[in-house]
Design an enzyme around this catalytic site. Structure first.
Site, PDB file in Angstrom:
ATOM      1  N   SER A 169      -8.952  64.067  45.857  1.00 52.49           N
ATOM      2  CA  SER A 169      -9.908  65.075  45.407  1.00 52.49           C
ATOM      3  C   SER A 169     -11.094  65.157  46.378  1.00 52.49           C
ATOM      4  O   SER A 169     -10.899  65.421  47.552  1.00 52.49           O
ATOM      5  CB  SER A 169     -10.345  64.760  43.970  1.00 52.49           C
ATOM      6  OG  SER A 169     -11.058  65.825  43.400  1.00 52.49           O
ATOM      7  N   ASP A 215      -2.282  72.262  39.959  1.00 55.82           N
ATOM      8  CA  ASP A 215      -3.675  71.810  40.095  1.00 55.82           C
ATOM      9  C   ASP A 215      -4.628  72.931  39.659  1.00 55.82           C
ATOM     10  O   ASP A 215      -4.677  73.996  40.281  1.00 55.82           O
ATOM     11  CB  ASP A 215      -3.937  71.431  41.554  1.00 55.82           C
ATOM     12  CG  ASP A 215      -5.231  70.650  41.743  1.00 55.82           C
ATOM     13  OD1 ASP A 215      -6.155  70.830  40.920  1.00 55.82           O
ATOM     14  OD2 ASP A 215      -5.318  69.881  42.707  1.00 55.82           O
ATOM     15  N   HIS A 247      -3.704  67.971  39.414  1.00 57.09           N
ATOM     16  CA  HIS A 247      -4.734  67.418  40.289  1.00 57.09           C
ATOM     17  C   HIS A 247      -4.756  65.895  40.228  1.00 57.09           C
ATOM     18  O   HIS A 247      -5.111  65.229  41.205  1.00 57.09           O
ATOM     19  CB  HIS A 247      -6.097  67.974  39.862  1.00 57.09           C
ATOM     20  CG  HIS A 247      -7.227  67.564  40.749  1.00 57.09           C
ATOM     21  ND1 HIS A 247      -7.347  67.995  42.054  1.00 57.09           N
ATOM     22  CD2 HIS A 247      -8.297  66.745  40.529  1.00 57.09           C
ATOM     23  CE1 HIS A 247      -8.435  67.479  42.595  1.00 57.09           C
ATOM     24  NE2 HIS A 247      -9.029  66.713  41.692  1.00 57.09           N
TER      25      HIS A 247
END
Length: 300
Positions: A169, A215, A247
């Site tokens: 991320s 995601d 995600h």
């Protein structure tokens, strides 16, 4: 009965000839066996890879770990170092891995022993605060690598010229920032990355980006894909989009992420072309892979 001197000499010559033939055979075997390839590449570590060996939960090396307190370091938040226990193979390449926004090292800790058991020193780190942005996380990844190679208890096990970064991320966005700031890095792997900057022409580090088709936090259309496209087309780069993933897929043990991360790290940190077979030709769509892109064969 007395032995004839000529027959004794003949036997000695035959024995010498046999010894020479055996020695030549052993030499030939050595030249054509695994050792010949290792001699060509001093950074190669571990046995020849197979699909099952890179998909396995553990590689050929036993692993130990060290906890690093945030109080004993500067520039990042401490973490855990995973490393091959044996020193028989000499030094190893090293990788620092950053978690994502609001997350701790526990969210990416599965990668520590999984990668280390394949022949790397791996540092899963905590960041200074859980809300640090990608540029800060990039600086912290580099600070962690500097600690690993200069001050850590395992610095003698590391080849400081063979370093890489990974992150999830915002940590994935941070791994791009680290590669931009330190071109000597040998590999970068952003996992479902988030970064507002989409242009990375200055990155010289071979980079593999993982996206996830489901995601909704950092959608591939606005993050992973443009980040990949923002890398120079001449760079060794790859994009692998996970199928049926979110995600947060990189936060738990994942065979597809491990398999291709190991291959990328081995190929570019260790210059180990035995792993090229898993990267080129590009992985085909499957139950776990939505799509893949990249330049094959690799140039460096």
């Amino acid at each position: 009965m007395q032995q004839h001197p000529h027959s004794s000499r003949r036997r000695t010559r035959r024995f010498a000839g046999l010894t020479a033939a055996v020695a030549a055979l052993i030499g030939l075997t050595t030249l054509t066996g695994p050792g010949a390839h290792a001699a060509d590449n001093p950074y190669e570590r571990g046995p020849a890879p197979t699909n099952s060996s890179i998909e396995a939960l553990r590689g050929p090396y036993a692993v130990s770990d060290i906890s690093v307190s945030s109080l004993s370091v500067t520039g990042f938040g401490g973490g855990t170092i995973y490393y091959p226990t044996s020193t028989a193979d000499g030094t190893f390449g090293a990788i620092a891995i950053s978690p994502g926004f609001t997350a701790y090292q526990s969210s990416i800790s599965w990668l520590g022993p999984r990668l280390a058991s394949q022949g790397f020193v791996v540092f899963t780190i905590d960041t200074n605060t859980t809300v640090d942005q990608p540029d800060s996380r990039g600086e912290q990844l580099l600070a962690a690598l500097d600690y690993l190679t200069q001050r850590s208890a395992v610095r003698g096990r590391i080849d400081s010229s063979r370093l890489g970064v990974m992150g999830h991320s915002m940590g994935g966005g941070g791994s791009l920032e680290a590669a931009k700031d330190r071109p000597s890095l040998q590999a970068a792997i952003p996992l479902t990355p988030w970064n507002l900057d989409k242009s990375w022409p200055e990155v010289r580090t071979p980079t593999m980006i993982f996206g996830a088709d489901g995601d909704t936090v950092a959608p591939v259309s606005s993050h992973a894909e443009p980040l990949y496209s923002g890398l120079a087309s001449s760079l060794d780069r790859a994009y692998l989009e996970l199928n049926g993933a979110t995600h947060f897929t990189p936060n738990s043990s994942n065979t597809t992420i491990a398999k291709y991360s190991i291959s990328w790290l081995k190929r570019f940190i260790d210059n180990d072309t035995r792993y090229e077979q898993f990267l080129c030709p590009l992985p085909r769509p499957s139950l776990t892979i939505e799509e893949s892109r990249g330049n094959c064969p690799h140039t460096s």
